[in-house]
Design a protein around this motif. Structure first.
Motif, PDB file in Angstrom:
ATOM      1  N   ILE A  30       0.885  -1.165   0.000  1.00  0.00           N
ATOM      2  CA  ILE A  30       0.000   0.000   0.000  1.00  0.00           C
ATOM      3  C   ILE A  30       0.919   1.210   0.000  1.00  0.00           C
ATOM      4  O   ILE A  30       1.766   1.333   0.881  1.00  0.00           O
ATOM      5  CB  ILE A  30      -0.920   0.025   1.233  1.00  0.00           C
ATOM      6  N   SER A  31       0.772   2.088  -0.992  1.00  0.00           N
ATOM      7  CA  SER A  31       1.698   3.216  -1.089  1.00  0.00           C
ATOM      8  C   SER A  31       0.987   4.483  -1.538  1.00  0.00           C
ATOM      9  O   SER A  31      -0.058   4.432  -2.178  1.00  0.00           O
ATOM     10  CB  SER A  31       2.832   2.879  -2.071  1.00  0.00           C
ATOM     11  N   GLY A  32       1.572   5.604  -1.143  1.00  0.00           N
ATOM     12  CA  GLY A  32       1.049   6.901  -1.558  1.00  0.00           C
ATOM     13  C   GLY A  32       0.312   7.610  -0.445  1.00  0.00           C
ATOM     14  O   GLY A  32       0.664   7.484   0.724  1.00  0.00           O
ATOM     15  N   ARG A  33      -0.712   8.340  -0.824  1.00  0.00           N
ATOM     16  CA  ARG A  33      -1.500   9.115   0.137  1.00  0.00           C
ATOM     17  C   ARG A  33      -2.857   8.448   0.336  1.00  0.00           C
ATOM     18  O   ARG A  33      -3.453   7.976  -0.627  1.00  0.00           O
ATOM     19  CB  ARG A  33      -1.728  10.533  -0.402  1.00  0.00           C
ATOM     20  N   SER A  34      -3.317   8.426   1.585  1.00  0.00           N
ATOM     21  CA  SER A  34      -4.603   7.795   1.866  1.00  0.00           C
ATOM     22  C   SER A  34      -5.533   8.763   2.572  1.00  0.00           C
ATOM     23  O   SER A  34      -5.421   8.975   3.772  1.00  0.00           O
ATOM     24  CB  SER A  34      -4.404   6.533   2.719  1.00  0.00           C
ATOM     25  N   LEU A  35      -6.428   9.341   1.816  1.00  0.00           N
ATOM     26  CA  LEU A  35      -7.484  10.167   2.366  1.00  0.00           C
ATOM     27  C   LEU A  35      -8.722  10.050   1.492  1.00  0.00           C
ATOM     28  O   LEU A  35      -9.263  11.038   1.006  1.00  0.00           O
ATOM     29  CB  LEU A  35      -7.052  11.617   2.581  1.00  0.00           C
ATOM     30  N   PRO A  36      -9.161   8.796   1.270  1.00  0.00           N
ATOM     31  CA  PRO A  36     -10.342   8.610   0.419  1.00  0.00           C
ATOM     32  C   PRO A  36     -11.596   9.193   1.078  1.00  0.00           C
ATOM     33  O   PRO A  36     -11.678   9.249   2.306  1.00  0.00           O
ATOM     34  CB  PRO A  36     -10.465   7.094   0.273  1.00  0.00           C
ATOM     35  N   GLU A  37     -12.553   9.586   0.246  1.00  0.00           N
ATOM     36  CA  GLU A  37     -13.786  10.185   0.753  1.00  0.00           C
ATOM     37  C   GLU A  37     -14.533   9.181   1.634  1.00  0.00           C
ATOM     38  O   GLU A  37     -14.951   9.505   2.727  1.00  0.00           O
ATOM     39  CB  GLU A  37     -14.657  10.614  -0.426  1.00  0.00           C
ATOM     40  N   VAL A  91       5.477 -10.702   3.265  1.00  0.00           N
ATOM     41  CA  VAL A  91       6.134  -9.433   3.572  1.00  0.00           C
ATOM     42  C   VAL A  91       5.217  -8.329   3.053  1.00  0.00           C
ATOM     43  O   VAL A  91       5.033  -8.194   1.844  1.00  0.00           O
ATOM     44  CB  VAL A  91       7.527  -9.324   2.922  1.00  0.00           C
ATOM     45  N   PHE A  92       4.628  -7.591   3.973  1.00  0.00           N
ATOM     46  CA  PHE A  92       3.644  -6.566   3.604  1.00  0.00           C
ATOM     47  C   PHE A  92       4.303  -5.200   3.727  1.00  0.00           C
ATOM     48  O   PHE A  92       4.767  -4.827   4.794  1.00  0.00           O
ATOM     49  CB  PHE A  92       2.419  -6.657   4.518  1.00  0.00           C
ATOM     50  N   ASN A  93       4.350  -4.470   2.629  1.00  0.00           N
ATOM     51  CA  ASN A  93       5.016  -3.163   2.580  1.00  0.00           C
ATOM     52  C   ASN A  93       4.009  -2.018   2.638  1.00  0.00           C
ATOM     53  O   ASN A  93       3.052  -1.990   1.862  1.00  0.00           O
ATOM     54  CB  ASN A  93       5.827  -3.027   1.290  1.00  0.00           C
ATOM     55  N   PHE A  94       4.261  -1.108   3.559  1.00  0.00           N
ATOM     56  CA  PHE A  94       3.504   0.137   3.627  1.00  0.00           C
ATOM     57  C   PHE A  94       4.469   1.236   3.224  1.00  0.00           C
ATOM     58  O   PHE A  94       5.540   1.379   3.836  1.00  0.00           O
ATOM     59  CB  PHE A  94       2.990   0.396   5.044  1.00  0.00           C
ATOM     60  N   LYS A  95       4.124   1.996   2.194  1.00  0.00           N
ATOM     61  CA  LYS A  95       4.965   3.115   1.739  1.00  0.00           C
ATOM     62  C   LYS A  95       4.101   4.362   1.630  1.00  0.00           C
ATOM     63  O   LYS A  95       3.946   4.942   0.558  1.00  0.00           O
ATOM     64  CB  LYS A  95       5.591   2.802   0.373  1.00  0.00           C
ATOM     65  N   LEU A  96       3.535   4.741   2.735  1.00  0.00           N
ATOM     66  CA  LEU A  96       2.611   5.872   2.724  1.00  0.00           C
ATOM     67  C   LEU A  96       3.346   7.178   2.997  1.00  0.00           C
ATOM     68  O   LEU A  96       4.274   7.219   3.802  1.00  0.00           O
ATOM     69  CB  LEU A  96       1.515   5.647   3.764  1.00  0.00           C
ATOM     70  N   THR A  97       2.906   8.214   2.324  1.00  0.00           N
ATOM     71  CA  THR A  97       3.483   9.535   2.565  1.00  0.00           C
ATOM     72  C   THR A  97       2.535  10.395   3.393  1.00  0.00           C
ATOM     73  O   THR A  97       2.940  11.383   3.975  1.00  0.00           O
ATOM     74  CB  THR A  97       3.799  10.262   1.240  1.00  0.00           C
ATOM     75  N   TYR A  98       1.262   9.999   3.414  1.00  0.00           N
ATOM     76  CA  TYR A  98       0.278  10.712   4.229  1.00  0.00           C
ATOM     77  C   TYR A  98      -0.960   9.844   4.371  1.00  0.00           C
ATOM     78  O   TYR A  98      -1.331   9.140   3.435  1.00  0.00           O
ATOM     79  CB  TYR A  98      -0.120  12.046   3.590  1.00  0.00           C
ATOM     80  N   PHE A  99      -1.584   9.874   5.543  1.00  0.00           N
ATOM     81  CA  PHE A  99      -2.914   9.266   5.691  1.00  0.00           C
ATOM     82  C   PHE A  99      -3.694  10.047   6.729  1.00  0.00           C
ATOM     83  O   PHE A  99      -3.130  10.590   7.682  1.00  0.00           O
ATOM     84  CB  PHE A  99      -2.834   7.773   6.031  1.00  0.00           C
ATOM     85  N   ASN A 100      -5.019  10.122   6.531  1.00  0.00           N
ATOM     86  CA  ASN A 100      -5.849  10.868   7.465  1.00  0.00           C
ATOM     87  C   ASN A 100      -6.291   9.961   8.610  1.00  0.00           C
ATOM     88  O   ASN A 100      -6.013   8.760   8.629  1.00  0.00           O
ATOM     89  CB  ASN A 100      -7.043  11.522   6.743  1.00  0.00           C
ATOM     90  N   THR A 101      -6.975  10.558   9.570  1.00  0.00           N
ATOM     91  CA  THR A 101      -7.389   9.817  10.766  1.00  0.00           C
ATOM     92  C   THR A 101      -8.290   8.637  10.409  1.00  0.00           C
ATOM     93  O   THR A 101      -8.144   7.547  10.972  1.00  0.00           O
ATOM     94  CB  THR A 101      -8.128  10.767  11.731  1.00  0.00           C
ATOM     95  N   ALA A 102      -9.224   8.850   9.503  1.00  0.00           N
ATOM     96  CA  ALA A 102     -10.124   7.755   9.117  1.00  0.00           C
ATOM     97  C   ALA A 102      -9.332   6.590   8.524  1.00  0.00           C
ATOM     98  O   ALA A 102      -9.609   5.417   8.803  1.00  0.00           O
ATOM     99  CB  ALA A 102     -11.164   8.262   8.124  1.00  0.00           C
ATOM    100  N   SER A 103      -8.333   6.900   7.722  1.00  0.00           N
ATOM    101  CA  SER A 103      -7.505   5.843   7.125  1.00  0.00           C
ATOM    102  C   SER A 103      -6.699   5.113   8.183  1.00  0.00           C
ATOM    103  O   SER A 103      -6.456   3.906   8.064  1.00  0.00           O
ATOM    104  CB  SER A 103      -6.536   6.435   6.092  1.00  0.00           C
TER     105      SER A 103
END
Length: 124
Positions: free
Chosen positions: A26-33, A58-70
């Motif tokens: 899972i990578s990138g920004r996470s702030l879906p509606e 092996v589960f990779n998280f490469k997030l640069t931003y996520f909101n509280t809901a995410s």
């Protein structure tokens, strides 16, 4: 098992769940509606995968931003991985974060404190 491949957008992360090729990311920004609707297929896929997982996940998280809901849904994913680990499956979580992003590093530390799964912080 069917692969899930969701292209990332400005507000949603890229998701790749490919058991055959051992890619779990899972990578990138996470702030879906509608965060629940967005992550529902991911959690469903993990539930199915957990019934007959690879010898190692092996589960990779490469997030640069996520909101509280995410953050809640990310925790649900981590807890699913924890369940697999508790059942004796080999699971490793790799939390990738930009080297200069203290918030993402701290988020990884907090998640690693919550779940009992081998957890690796990977600055880049």
């Amino acid at each position: 098992m069917e692969t899930i491949k969701i292209q990332g957008t400005e507000d949603t992360p890229k998701i790749m769940l490919d058991a055959d090729n051992e890619i779990f990311e899972i990578s990138g920004r996470s702030l879906p509606e509608d965060v629940s609707a967005f992550y529902e297929p991911v959690l469903n896929w993990l539930n199915e995968y957990a019934e007959n997982p690879n010898s190692k996940t092996v589960f990779n998280f490469k997030l640069t931003y996520f909101n509280t809901a995410s953050s809640k849904l990310l925790l649900d994913i981590l807890m699913k991985l924890e369940e697999m680990h508790e059942k004796g499956q080999e699971v490793l979580i790799k939390w990738h974060y930009p080297e200069d992003d203290e918030d993402m590093a701290e988020a990884g530390e907090e998640y690693s404190d919550i779940v009992d799964v081998p957890f690796e912080q990977v600055p880049y």
